[in-house]
Motif scaffolding. Structure first.
Motif, PDB file in Angstrom:
ATOM      1  N   LEU A   1       0.839  -1.079   0.092  1.00 41.31           N
ATOM      2  CA  LEU A   1      -0.083   0.131   0.037  1.00 41.31           C
ATOM      3  C   LEU A   1       0.895   1.269   0.043  1.00 41.31           C
ATOM      4  O   LEU A   1       0.412   2.175  -0.353  1.00 41.31           O
ATOM      5  CB  LEU A   1      -0.962   0.182   1.241  1.00 41.31           C
ATOM      6  CG  LEU A   1      -2.081  -1.025   1.255  1.00 41.31           C
ATOM      7  CD1 LEU A   1      -2.828  -1.042   2.605  1.00 41.31           C
ATOM      8  CD2 LEU A   1      -3.056  -0.563   0.038  1.00 41.31           C
ATOM      9  N   LEU A   2       2.032   1.163   0.595  1.00 37.08           N
ATOM     10  CA  LEU A   2       3.135   2.184   0.630  1.00 37.08           C
ATOM     11  C   LEU A   2       4.047   2.338  -0.389  1.00 37.08           C
ATOM     12  O   LEU A   2       4.940   2.957  -0.464  1.00 37.08           O
ATOM     13  CB  LEU A   2       3.739   2.530   1.643  1.00 37.08           C
ATOM     14  CG  LEU A   2       2.526   2.449   3.122  1.00 37.08           C
ATOM     15  CD1 LEU A   2       3.452   2.322   4.455  1.00 37.08           C
ATOM     16  CD2 LEU A   2       1.773   3.494   2.968  1.00 37.08           C
TER      17      LEU A   2
ATOM     18  N   THR B   1      -0.360   0.251  -8.899  1.00 30.85           N
ATOM     19  CA  THR B   1      -0.772   1.515  -8.819  1.00 30.85           C
ATOM     20  C   THR B   1      -2.269   1.310  -8.223  1.00 30.85           C
ATOM     21  O   THR B   1      -2.491   2.489  -7.328  1.00 30.85           O
ATOM     22  CB  THR B   1      -1.064   2.320 -10.220  1.00 30.85           C
ATOM     23  OG1 THR B   1       0.161   2.272 -10.909  1.00 30.85           O
ATOM     24  CG2 THR B   1      -1.721   3.705 -10.032  1.00 30.85           C
ATOM     25  N   PHE B   2      -3.067   0.579  -8.361  1.00 27.25           N
ATOM     26  CA  PHE B   2      -4.388   0.297  -7.780  1.00 27.25           C
ATOM     27  C   PHE B   2      -4.337   0.256  -6.195  1.00 27.25           C
ATOM     28  O   PHE B   2      -5.024   0.875  -5.365  1.00 27.25           O
ATOM     29  CB  PHE B   2      -5.034  -0.918  -8.300  1.00 27.25           C
ATOM     30  CG  PHE B   2      -6.528  -0.857  -7.831  1.00 27.25           C
ATOM     31  CD1 PHE B   2      -7.496  -0.331  -8.610  1.00 27.25           C
ATOM     32  CD2 PHE B   2      -6.837  -1.447  -7.045  1.00 27.25           C
ATOM     33  CE1 PHE B   2      -8.883  -0.273  -8.000  1.00 27.25           C
ATOM     34  CE2 PHE B   2      -8.332  -1.503  -6.286  1.00 27.25           C
ATOM     35  CZ  PHE B   2      -9.173  -1.072  -7.130  1.00 27.25           C
ATOM     36  N   ARG B   3      -3.254  -0.651  -5.719  1.00 27.50           N
ATOM     37  CA  ARG B   3      -3.053  -0.790  -4.419  1.00 27.50           C
ATOM     38  C   ARG B   3      -2.245   0.535  -3.672  1.00 27.50           C
ATOM     39  O   ARG B   3      -2.883   0.883  -2.835  1.00 27.50           O
ATOM     40  CB  ARG B   3      -2.166  -1.910  -3.980  1.00 27.50           C
ATOM     41  CG  ARG B   3      -2.931  -3.286  -4.396  1.00 27.50           C
ATOM     42  CD  ARG B   3      -2.088  -4.439  -3.888  1.00 27.50           C
ATOM     43  NE  ARG B   3      -0.738  -4.437  -4.637  1.00 27.50           N
ATOM     44  CZ  ARG B   3      -0.338  -5.430  -5.439  1.00 27.50           C
ATOM     45  NH1 ARG B   3      -1.555  -6.208  -5.909  1.00 27.50           N
ATOM     46  NH2 ARG B   3       0.638  -5.449  -6.286  1.00 27.50           N
TER      47      ARG B   3
ATOM     48  N   SER C   1      -4.942   3.852 -12.224  1.00 29.07           N
ATOM     49  CA  SER C   1      -4.303   2.547 -12.520  1.00 29.07           C
ATOM     50  C   SER C   1      -4.075   2.168 -13.913  1.00 29.07           C
ATOM     51  O   SER C   1      -2.713   1.819 -14.396  1.00 29.07           O
ATOM     52  CB  SER C   1      -5.064   1.375 -11.880  1.00 29.07           C
ATOM     53  OG  SER C   1      -5.217   1.567 -10.623  1.00 29.07           O
ATOM     54  N   ILE C   2      -5.039   2.360 -14.952  1.00 23.13           N
ATOM     55  CA  ILE C   2      -5.022   2.178 -16.325  1.00 23.13           C
ATOM     56  C   ILE C   2      -4.188   3.091 -16.821  1.00 23.13           C
ATOM     57  O   ILE C   2      -3.107   2.719 -17.706  1.00 23.13           O
ATOM     58  CB  ILE C   2      -6.370   2.340 -16.943  1.00 23.13           C
ATOM     59  CG1 ILE C   2      -7.171   1.192 -16.562  1.00 23.13           C
ATOM     60  CG2 ILE C   2      -6.149   2.128 -18.418  1.00 23.13           C
ATOM     61  CD1 ILE C   2      -8.592   1.143 -16.819  1.00 23.13           C
ATOM     62  N   GLY C   3      -4.105   4.555 -16.359  1.00 24.23           N
ATOM     63  CA  GLY C   3      -3.131   5.370 -17.156  1.00 24.23           C
ATOM     64  C   GLY C   3      -1.746   5.145 -16.676  1.00 24.23           C
ATOM     65  O   GLY C   3      -0.696   5.419 -17.517  1.00 24.23           O
TER      66      GLY C   3
ATOM     67  N   ILE D   1       3.046  10.285 -15.191  1.00 24.23           N
ATOM     68  CA  ILE D   1       2.216  11.222 -16.093  1.00 24.23           C
ATOM     69  C   ILE D   1       0.912  10.467 -16.265  1.00 24.23           C
ATOM     70  O   ILE D   1      -0.244  11.009 -16.188  1.00 24.23           O
ATOM     71  CB  ILE D   1       2.875  11.460 -17.354  1.00 24.23           C
ATOM     72  CG1 ILE D   1       4.178  12.283 -17.205  1.00 24.23           C
ATOM     73  CG2 ILE D   1       2.002  11.999 -18.444  1.00 24.23           C
ATOM     74  CD1 ILE D   1       5.000  12.570 -18.487  1.00 24.23           C
ATOM     75  N   GLY D   2       0.846   9.019 -16.519  1.00 22.89           N
ATOM     76  CA  GLY D   2      -0.320   8.368 -16.765  1.00 22.89           C
ATOM     77  C   GLY D   2      -1.190   8.231 -15.663  1.00 22.89           C
ATOM     78  O   GLY D   2      -2.347   8.191 -15.460  1.00 22.89           O
ATOM     79  N   LEU D   3      -0.384   8.159 -14.290  1.00 23.07           N
ATOM     80  CA  LEU D   3      -1.164   8.228 -13.015  1.00 23.07           C
ATOM     81  C   LEU D   3      -1.831   9.664 -12.781  1.00 23.07           C
ATOM     82  O   LEU D   3      -3.086   9.649 -12.277  1.00 23.07           O
ATOM     83  CB  LEU D   3      -0.219   7.880 -11.974  1.00 23.07           C
ATOM     84  CG  LEU D   3      -0.894   7.603 -10.429  1.00 23.07           C
ATOM     85  CD1 LEU D   3       0.195   6.895  -9.733  1.00 23.07           C
ATOM     86  CD2 LEU D   3      -1.120   8.663  -9.556  1.00 23.07           C
ATOM     87  N   ALA D   4      -1.196  10.542 -13.083  1.00 26.61           N
ATOM     88  CA  ALA D   4      -1.731  11.800 -12.796  1.00 26.61           C
ATOM     89  C   ALA D   4      -3.057  12.085 -13.746  1.00 26.61           C
ATOM     90  O   ALA D   4      -4.072  12.637 -13.345  1.00 26.61           O
ATOM     91  CB  ALA D   4      -0.673  12.892 -12.766  1.00 26.61           C
TER      92      ALA D   4
END
Length: 256
Positions: free
Chosen positions: A113-114, A142-144, A211-213, A229-232
């Motif tokens: 998670l961290l 990323t999802f976690r 997560s997808i990004g 970048i994808g996450l943001a």
């Protein structure tokens, strides 16, 4: 008779997890606080400056043209303060949630998670796995790892909505002549319920799209920068799409 676990369970049984918690009040450091304040000012003042420049350019137009209201810089400054306060609150709440997670769950779960998502994506890319495996692995990580941030944002927004609704009800009770009976209070509570549902949907959409990004960014750009970048972009896109679709329903108010 002794039981033997799988190879994976044996490997994780002897693995040590280095969990580094960031300072609880890291959002109040001068550099972080300055960056937050500058970002809040830019978000709220740039549209007003653009409108102000447009009014300046249109001064020589026909006199019968409808006049536009001048930009309210005082309101923009107030919104900038609220924006900065919200961001600082979200970061601080996340730091609190991180400490709760470390104390409540197992070391392996807390480590997941961290995780630092970009660094994790770089480590996965060094294993020379296929692009599909890289996308799947980064998306799952990323999802976690992004769940605490989304949860903190949703929690802060919910507290703000409850405060605003309670303030409206308090003001209404101080001036009972403005509406008959409890209709106004019921409308406010219905609006709060719609906002709560909308915030929950936004949180799920932000987490999913982030997560997808992040997975797409790691595959299409590069594991470190592309993941960030994808996450943001995914985080913002998910909340924006849900907000755009449900805006009229979430903020619907009944006439008193």
């Amino acid at each position: 008779m002794p039981t033997y676990g799988t190879e994976e369970s044996k490997r994780y049984a002897f693995k040590t997890y280095d969990i580094e918690l960031k300072p609880l009040f890291s959002a109040f450091r001068p550099k972080a606080l300055g960056t937050t304040g500058l970002r809040a000012l830019l978000v709220n003042f740039l549209p007003l400056l653009e409108a102000y420049m447009k009014v300046e350019e249109d001064e020589d137009d026909e006199e019968d043209r409808p006049t536009e209201t001048s930009p309210d810089f005082r309101l923009a400054f107030k919104r900038s303060g609220t924006h900065a306060f919200r961001e600082v609150s979200v970061i601080t709440v996340r730091r609190v949630l991180e400490r709760i997670v470390v104390q409540v769950v197992s070391a392996r779960t807390a480590w997941k998670l961290l995780k630092d998502v970009p660094k994790s994506a770089v480590r996965k890319a060094r294993r020379h796995i296929t692009k599909i495996e890289l996308f799947t692995g980064v998306a799952k990580t990323t999802f976690r790892a992004h769940a605490l941030g989304v949860g903190a944002s949703c929690l802060v927004q919910e507290v703000l909505d409850i405060y605003r609704s309670g303030r409206v009800i308090y003001i209404h009770r101080q001036n009972p002549g403005r509406a008959k009976g409890n209709k106004k209070e019921i409308d406010v509570l219905h609006s709060l319920a719609r906002r709560t549902a909308g915030n929950s949907l936004k949180a799920v959409a932000s987490l999913t799209c982030a997560s997808i990004g992040a997975g797409c960014g790691a595959v299409l750009i590069k594991p470190s920068t592309g993941t960030w970048i994808g996450l943001a972009v995914g985080d913002l896109a998910g909340a924006f799409l849900v907000g755009y679709c449900l805006d009229s329903w979430i903020y619907k108010t009944s006439s008193s």
